[in-house]
Design a protein around this motif. Structure first.
Motif, PDB file in Angstrom:
ATOM      1  N   VAL A 179       0.539  -3.607  -6.162  1.00 55.63           N
ATOM      2  CA  VAL A 179       0.791  -1.690  -5.333  1.00 55.63           C
ATOM      3  C   VAL A 179      -0.914  -0.954  -5.453  1.00 55.63           C
ATOM      4  O   VAL A 179      -1.243  -0.491  -6.404  1.00 55.63           O
ATOM      5  CB  VAL A 179       1.499  -0.941  -5.557  1.00 55.63           C
ATOM      6  N   TYR A 180      -1.320  -1.089  -3.847  1.00 56.97           N
ATOM      7  CA  TYR A 180      -2.656   0.121  -3.416  1.00 56.97           C
ATOM      8  C   TYR A 180      -1.953   0.736  -3.290  1.00 56.97           C
ATOM      9  O   TYR A 180      -1.833   1.581  -2.550  1.00 56.97           O
ATOM     10  CB  TYR A 180      -3.597  -0.880  -3.005  1.00 56.97           C
ATOM     11  N   ALA A 181      -3.091   2.047  -3.503  1.00 58.63           N
ATOM     12  CA  ALA A 181      -3.134   3.921  -3.054  1.00 58.63           C
ATOM     13  C   ALA A 181      -4.155   3.623  -2.130  1.00 58.63           C
ATOM     14  O   ALA A 181      -5.296   2.881  -1.543  1.00 58.63           O
ATOM     15  CB  ALA A 181      -3.915   4.554  -4.025  1.00 58.63           C
ATOM     16  N   LEU A 182      -3.796   3.536  -0.810  1.00 58.15           N
ATOM     17  CA  LEU A 182      -4.051   3.992   0.933  1.00 58.15           C
ATOM     18  C   LEU A 182      -4.965   5.439   1.357  1.00 58.15           C
ATOM     19  O   LEU A 182      -4.019   5.952   1.105  1.00 58.15           O
ATOM     20  CB  LEU A 182      -3.905   3.272   1.892  1.00 58.15           C
ATOM     21  N   HIS A 183      -6.331   5.450   1.242  1.00 60.39           N
ATOM     22  CA  HIS A 183      -6.261   6.399   2.040  1.00 60.39           C
ATOM     23  C   HIS A 183      -7.364   6.184   3.601  1.00 60.39           C
ATOM     24  O   HIS A 183      -8.352   5.586   3.139  1.00 60.39           O
ATOM     25  CB  HIS A 183      -6.460   7.774   1.049  1.00 60.39           C
ATOM     26  N   SER A 184      -7.135   6.800   4.448  1.00 63.23           N
ATOM     27  CA  SER A 184      -7.775   6.131   5.203  1.00 63.23           C
ATOM     28  C   SER A 184      -8.448   7.999   5.983  1.00 63.23           C
ATOM     29  O   SER A 184      -7.834   8.752   6.307  1.00 63.23           O
ATOM     30  CB  SER A 184      -7.121   5.193   6.580  1.00 63.23           C
TER      31      SER A 184
ATOM     32  N   TYR B 123       1.381  -0.878  -0.235  1.00 63.78           N
ATOM     33  CA  TYR B 123      -0.056  -0.020   0.064  1.00 63.78           C
ATOM     34  C   TYR B 123       0.706   0.858   0.299  1.00 63.78           C
ATOM     35  O   TYR B 123       1.715   1.379   0.864  1.00 63.78           O
ATOM     36  CB  TYR B 123      -0.786  -0.174   1.176  1.00 63.78           C
ATOM     37  N   HIS B 124       0.408   1.932  -0.616  1.00 69.56           N
ATOM     38  CA  HIS B 124       1.322   4.067  -0.718  1.00 69.56           C
ATOM     39  C   HIS B 124       0.179   4.742  -0.523  1.00 69.56           C
ATOM     40  O   HIS B 124      -0.919   4.380  -0.658  1.00 69.56           O
ATOM     41  CB  HIS B 124       1.893   3.992  -2.253  1.00 69.56           C
ATOM     42  N   VAL B 125       0.429   5.155   0.974  1.00 70.79           N
ATOM     43  CA  VAL B 125      -0.173   5.809   1.555  1.00 70.79           C
ATOM     44  C   VAL B 125      -0.797   7.478   0.874  1.00 70.79           C
ATOM     45  O   VAL B 125       0.664   7.949   0.944  1.00 70.79           O
ATOM     46  CB  VAL B 125       0.006   6.249   3.126  1.00 70.79           C
ATOM     47  N   ILE B 126      -2.315   7.652   0.996  1.00 70.41           N
ATOM     48  CA  ILE B 126      -2.719   9.021   0.328  1.00 70.41           C
ATOM     49  C   ILE B 126      -2.883   9.982   1.377  1.00 70.41           C
ATOM     50  O   ILE B 126      -3.540   9.795   2.265  1.00 70.41           O
ATOM     51  CB  ILE B 126      -3.420   8.992  -1.092  1.00 70.41           C
ATOM     52  N   ARG B 127      -1.977  11.026   2.180  1.00 75.17           N
ATOM     53  CA  ARG B 127      -1.718  11.175   3.509  1.00 75.17           C
ATOM     54  C   ARG B 127      -3.210  12.385   3.356  1.00 75.17           C
ATOM     55  O   ARG B 127      -4.140  12.600   4.294  1.00 75.17           O
ATOM     56  CB  ARG B 127      -0.525  11.855   3.791  1.00 75.17           C
TER      57      ARG B 127
END
Lengths: 301, 90
Positions: A153-158, A116-120
């Motif tokens: 690899v996915y982009a992850l946003h929380s 996962y690549h975090v999108i902040r």
């Protein structure tokens, strides 16, 4: 005398503005069409984040998960237990830990091969990465080539889901926009072209105007080409301080009675002292003799 | 004798006239050449940045040289402006 074709600058400016508006509209239209799904996703994300701020329902999570670039929408409790997976791709505990030394990627030991690549901040931030055709694989290229590839690899946003203590995890797999890079490059080229056309038009105006006033147009034009508005300002000040023939616009010495280019009479002559005086002067600046309006007008007949 | 002097005078006038004409033609040639330079430069100014952007150079990269160029030009030309302001003689 060779007649010089008069430039119609109003028509040139109107043509330039109309052409600019048409090209700008075409570029905006093309970009809007190419990016319409991404822009719609951005708007949907805006609505979704507002819903999350007030506490989003599972139905809302499932609705957002229908977007093409959204891989899944998860609802996690305080212990990272997956309470809801909109697409049903995951269950159990999501225990993310750094996958590299820089901490750019996260991985879940329970799901090998998935990173996962975090999108902040915002989903829209990642629009940039959608532009490049290659950017889709950017993360993989950067980190996983040495590892033999075959990893996802996915982009992850929380974001928090209201005050419930639960968090919503958005997992994206952004598909690149087709020909987006070419489209943006062409738009930038058109913008640059129009800006430089304005630049050249300023210089061309100075060139033509200087030629009209029998000045060295090329010199003034080249000066304006390198200095643009500063050169135009200098030229305007120069013109303000110079004296031009009212008939042919050639630059003249202020002492000239007749134009040295077309022969038109530029000044009057004082009846008392015979020296040249300005048109409309009430008194002679040399001898002080009052000039009769009728007498003065007669000088120009 | 008088005829010879008259001829010399005419030759002198013709010589001056020829020199003047030569000078005028040279000036016109120079003007035309400068005009061509101007056209060429204008084309370069329009096409070069657009070509660079089309090639892939970021347009933002050109903002700094552009701003610097304009600033330097304004700085270099400002004395001319100040000198011009003082000269209000008619």
């Amino acid at each position: 005398m060779k007649a010089r074709k008069k430039s119609n600058w109003r028509a040139v400016i109107i043509a330039y503005l109309v052409a600019g508006a048409v090209v700008a509209a075409a570029c905006v239209g093309a970009i809007g069409t190419a990016f319409r799904e991404k822009l719609a996703l951005g708007r949907a994300y805006g609505r979704f984040s507002q819903a999350c701020a007030g506490g989003a329902s599972r139905q809302e999570l499932a609705e957002f998960a229908r977007w093409a670039d959204v891989e899944d929408v998860l609802l996690l409790d305080g212990q990272n237990q997956i309470r809801f997976s909109a697409r049903g791709t995951m269950e159990g505990v999501l225990a993310l830990e750094p996958a590299d030394q820089q901490g750019k990627y996260l991985c879940d030991p329970a799901r090998p091969g998935v990173y996962y690549h975090v999108i902040r901040s915002s989903v829209l931030r990642s629009l940039e990465s959608m532009v490049e055709e290659d950017a889709h694989h950017e993360f993989e290229d950067e980190f996983f080539y040495l590892d033999g590839g075959a990893k996802k690899v996915y982009a992850l946003h929380s974001l928090p889901n209201g005050n419930s203590g639960q968090r919503v995890f958005l997992i994206f797999s952004f598909a690149p926009v087709k020909h987006a890079q070419l489209l943006l490059r062409l738009t930038a080229t058109a913008g640059t072209l129009f800006f430089m056309l304005y630049w050249a038009l300023v210089a061309l105006y100075v060139y033509r105007d200087a030629e009209r006033h029998k000045l060295r147009g090329a010199i003034w034009g080249i000066l304006a080409l390198f200095t643009n508005l500063a050169g135009l300002l200098i030229y305007a000040v120069f013109k303000q301080l110079s004296f031009f023939c009212f008939k042919c616009q050639a630059v003249q010495n202020r002492g000239h009675v007749h134009c040295d280019n077309c022969g038109a009479r530029l000044h009057g002559v004082c009846a008392a002292c015979g020296k040249t005086i300005e048109h409309g002067a009430a008194f002679c600046p040399h001898c002080g003799k009052e000039q009769e309006p009728a007498e003065f007008s007669a000088l120009f007949q | 004798m008088d005829d010879e002097r008259g001829l010399q005078d005419v030759l002198a006038v013709i010589d001056d006239e020829a020199d003047r004409k030569c000078y005028t033609l040279q000036e016109q040639k120079k003007e035309r050449r400068l005009g061509r330079y101007f056209s060429l430069l204008a084309a370069v100014f329009v096409l070069a940045p657009a070509g660079l952007v089309l090639y892939g150079v970021a347009w933002r990269a050109m903002l700094l040289p552009l701003a610097a160029g304009l600033g330097i030009a304004a700085l270099l030309l400002s004395p001319v402006l100040f000198l011009s302001k003082g000269d209000t003689s008619k």
